[in-house]
Motif scaffolding. Structure first.
Motif, PDB file in Angstrom:
ATOM      1  N   GLN A 104       3.625  10.830  27.223  1.00 29.91           N
ATOM      2  CA  GLN A 104       3.559  12.284  27.329  1.00 29.91           C
ATOM      3  C   GLN A 104       4.812  12.773  28.045  1.00 29.91           C
ATOM      4  O   GLN A 104       4.851  12.898  29.270  1.00 29.91           O
ATOM      5  CB  GLN A 104       2.283  12.712  28.057  1.00 29.91           C
ATOM      6  N   GLU A 105       5.858  13.032  27.270  1.00 28.65           N
ATOM      7  CA  GLU A 105       7.137  13.479  27.829  1.00 28.65           C
ATOM      8  C   GLU A 105       7.927  14.203  26.760  1.00 28.65           C
ATOM      9  O   GLU A 105       7.727  14.000  25.565  1.00 28.65           O
ATOM     10  CB  GLU A 105       7.936  12.289  28.383  1.00 28.65           C
ATOM     11  N   ILE A 106       8.847  15.053  27.204  1.00 24.30           N
ATOM     12  CA  ILE A 106       9.732  15.803  26.319  1.00 24.30           C
ATOM     13  C   ILE A 106      11.096  15.904  26.985  1.00 24.30           C
ATOM     14  O   ILE A 106      11.232  15.662  28.195  1.00 24.30           O
ATOM     15  CB  ILE A 106       9.188  17.221  26.026  1.00 24.30           C
ATOM     16  N   SER A 138       8.097  22.218  22.483  1.00 22.43           N
ATOM     17  CA  SER A 138       7.758  20.798  22.579  1.00 22.43           C
ATOM     18  C   SER A 138       6.617  20.579  23.567  1.00 22.43           C
ATOM     19  O   SER A 138       5.718  19.765  23.329  1.00 22.43           O
ATOM     20  CB  SER A 138       8.981  19.995  23.031  1.00 22.43           C
ATOM     21  N   LEU A 178       2.997  18.615  23.004  1.00 20.58           N
ATOM     22  CA  LEU A 178       2.691  17.402  23.764  1.00 20.58           C
ATOM     23  C   LEU A 178       1.697  17.662  24.892  1.00 20.58           C
ATOM     24  O   LEU A 178       1.487  16.799  25.745  1.00 20.58           O
ATOM     25  CB  LEU A 178       3.977  16.787  24.326  1.00 20.58           C
ATOM     26  N   PHE A 236      14.361  17.147  31.329  1.00 24.49           N
ATOM     27  CA  PHE A 236      13.219  16.454  30.730  1.00 24.49           C
ATOM     28  C   PHE A 236      11.976  16.660  31.586  1.00 24.49           C
ATOM     29  O   PHE A 236      12.053  17.017  32.765  1.00 24.49           O
ATOM     30  CB  PHE A 236      13.509  14.963  30.532  1.00 24.49           C
ATOM     31  N   THR A 266       4.750  14.987  15.362  1.00 21.22           N
ATOM     32  CA  THR A 266       5.579  15.572  16.421  1.00 21.22           C
ATOM     33  C   THR A 266       7.044  15.726  15.998  1.00 21.22           C
ATOM     34  O   THR A 266       7.929  15.833  16.834  1.00 21.22           O
ATOM     35  CB  THR A 266       5.510  14.717  17.699  1.00 21.22           C
ATOM     36  N   ALA A 297       9.063  18.450  17.573  1.00 23.50           N
ATOM     37  CA  ALA A 297       9.160  18.411  19.033  1.00 23.50           C
ATOM     38  C   ALA A 297      10.263  17.437  19.439  1.00 23.50           C
ATOM     39  O   ALA A 297      10.536  16.459  18.740  1.00 23.50           O
ATOM     40  CB  ALA A 297       7.830  17.978  19.646  1.00 23.50           C
ATOM     41  N   LYS A 298      10.881  17.714  20.564  1.00 24.30           N
ATOM     42  CA  LYS A 298      11.923  16.810  21.064  1.00 24.30           C
ATOM     43  C   LYS A 298      11.274  15.893  22.100  1.00 24.30           C
ATOM     44  O   LYS A 298      11.281  16.162  23.305  1.00 24.30           O
ATOM     45  CB  LYS A 298      13.082  17.610  21.665  1.00 24.30           C
ATOM     46  N   CYS A 299      10.689  14.836  21.596  1.00 25.48           N
ATOM     47  CA  CYS A 299       9.988  13.890  22.464  1.00 25.48           C
ATOM     48  C   CYS A 299      10.491  12.479  22.184  1.00 25.48           C
ATOM     49  O   CYS A 299      10.976  12.170  21.093  1.00 25.48           O
ATOM     50  CB  CYS A 299       8.474  13.979  22.271  1.00 25.48           C
TER      51      CYS A 299
END
Length: 364
Positions: free
Chosen positions: A71-73, A102, A106, A144, A196, A199-201
């Protein structure tokens, strides 16, 4: 939440002579500045504890959900030193907005846009000496967010932390701006419908690493992904968006369909091209169309774009069964002209008629 006061803990700075030696040839992502920014979040307290800290390791509980469920972006943007000595950033508010898009996907908390920009400003101001002034050089910022609640249940974390680190950077690809070869990934996808992809993950990039290795084994610098559900429909590269250029000056780029990262460089190039009078088609684009267009002369250029590399001309698309080769026509004229205009705006050589720049440090 937007009026947080940043506390400052001064770092022991790298000696000036060592820093200057690094700035002569920083590469990309190899060295980091003296400080970082940290802001904590909890469901009860919201955003709090904004701080500028010495750059260094994070103390993180082994049970933190980011380590187990990803669980991060993150984001990526740059700060540029202009000829007058001021330092600016390119469209940081757009990075703030994309971070929140994002975050929503997330199940992470949204960060006020003004707080995002201020966090980046705080870091650039204190580490301004790390912003290089050479050709194709900048300070790359990496904001981040991680979920750092310690628990092993599968649910959205109720604690998170937003950080910003920075590194001086030169050209993303070794050897500077020259045509690259890209490999067509077959059987390995980057994203799928409902996933995803937009999203930027980190998970999206982790999924691209094996195909990237295959690309390197075949003499290519990047990998091209196609749609997981529709064979041959172009998605994007491992970390960049794609454009094709027709002989009549029309630009083609895959439409944003939920699987493709909405690149800020991509959007900026569309606006620059349209301002010049070029038609831009955002629609489904296929490998077959690319191949046929090069064969009959209707497609004359291709390039990839993103924050890190800005614009990178594409010379070849390689696959096990075929190869598309622009030969001596790469890099294309429009590719390099758009690159020159965009980088000129970013560095202050070309007037910023779009009001895209945000000043972080005024001219001395």
């Amino acid at each position: 939440m937007t009026d947080l006061t940043f506390t400052l803990s001064e770092a022991v700075r790298l000696p000036a002579a060592e820093r200057e030696a690094i700035l002569e040839n920083p590469g990309f992502g190899n060295y980091f500045t003296d400080h970082m920014v940290s802001i904590s979040w909890s469901r009860e307290a919201g955003w709090h504890d904004a701080a500028v800290l010495p750059y260094g390791p994070l103390a993180i509980d082994p049970g933190s959900s980011v380590l187990h469920y990803g669980q991060e972006i993150f984001e990526g943007l740059k700060a540029y030193r202009r000829p007058d000595g001021s330092i600016v950033s390119f469209r940081p508010i757009e990075n703030a907005r994309r971070l929140n898009e994002s975050a929503a996907r997330l199940a992470l908390p949204e960060l006020p846009e003004e707080l995002f920009v201020e966090a980046c400003r705080q870091l650039v101001q204190i580490d301004a000496d790390w912003v290089p002034a050479g050709e194709d050089q900048s300070l790359y910022l990496r904001p981040f967010m991680i979920a750092d609640e310690s628990f092993l249940g599968v649910r959205a974390a109720e604690k998170a932390r937003f950080l910003v680190i920075a590194c001086p950077s030169g050209a993303y690809f070794t050897g500077g701006v020259k045509p690259v070869s890209i490999w067509l990934s077959q059987g390995l996808s980057r994203a799928g419908d409902g996933g995803t992809g937009a999203a930027k993950c980190g998970g999206n990039y982790a999924a691209s690493l094996l195909p990237q290795q295959v690309a390197a084994e075949n003499g290519c610098q990047q990998v091209l992904f196609t749609d997981a559900q529709e064979e041959g429909r172009i998605d994007e590269l491992g970390g960049m968006n794609l454009f094709l250029v027709r002989a009549d000056g029309t630009l083609l780029t895959p439409e944003l369909n939920g699987n493709i990262l909405p690149g800020i460089t991509r959007r900026s190039l569309i606006e620059l091209a349209e301002a010049r009078g070029h038609k831009v088609e955002e629609r489904a684009v296929t490998v077959a169309e690319w191949r046929a267009g090069v064969a009959d002369g209707s497609i004359v250029e291709a390039f990839a774009c993103g924050t890190a590399a800005v614009i990178t001309p594409i010379g070849k698309l390689k696959a096990p069964e075929f190869e598309i080769d622009f030969g001596e026509n790469a890099p294309g004229t429009l590719t390099m002209s758009l690159r020159e205009e965009l980088t000129g705006i970013q560095t202050g050589v070309v007037a910023d008629s779009h009001n895209w720049l945000t000043e972080f440090v005024p001219a001395p």
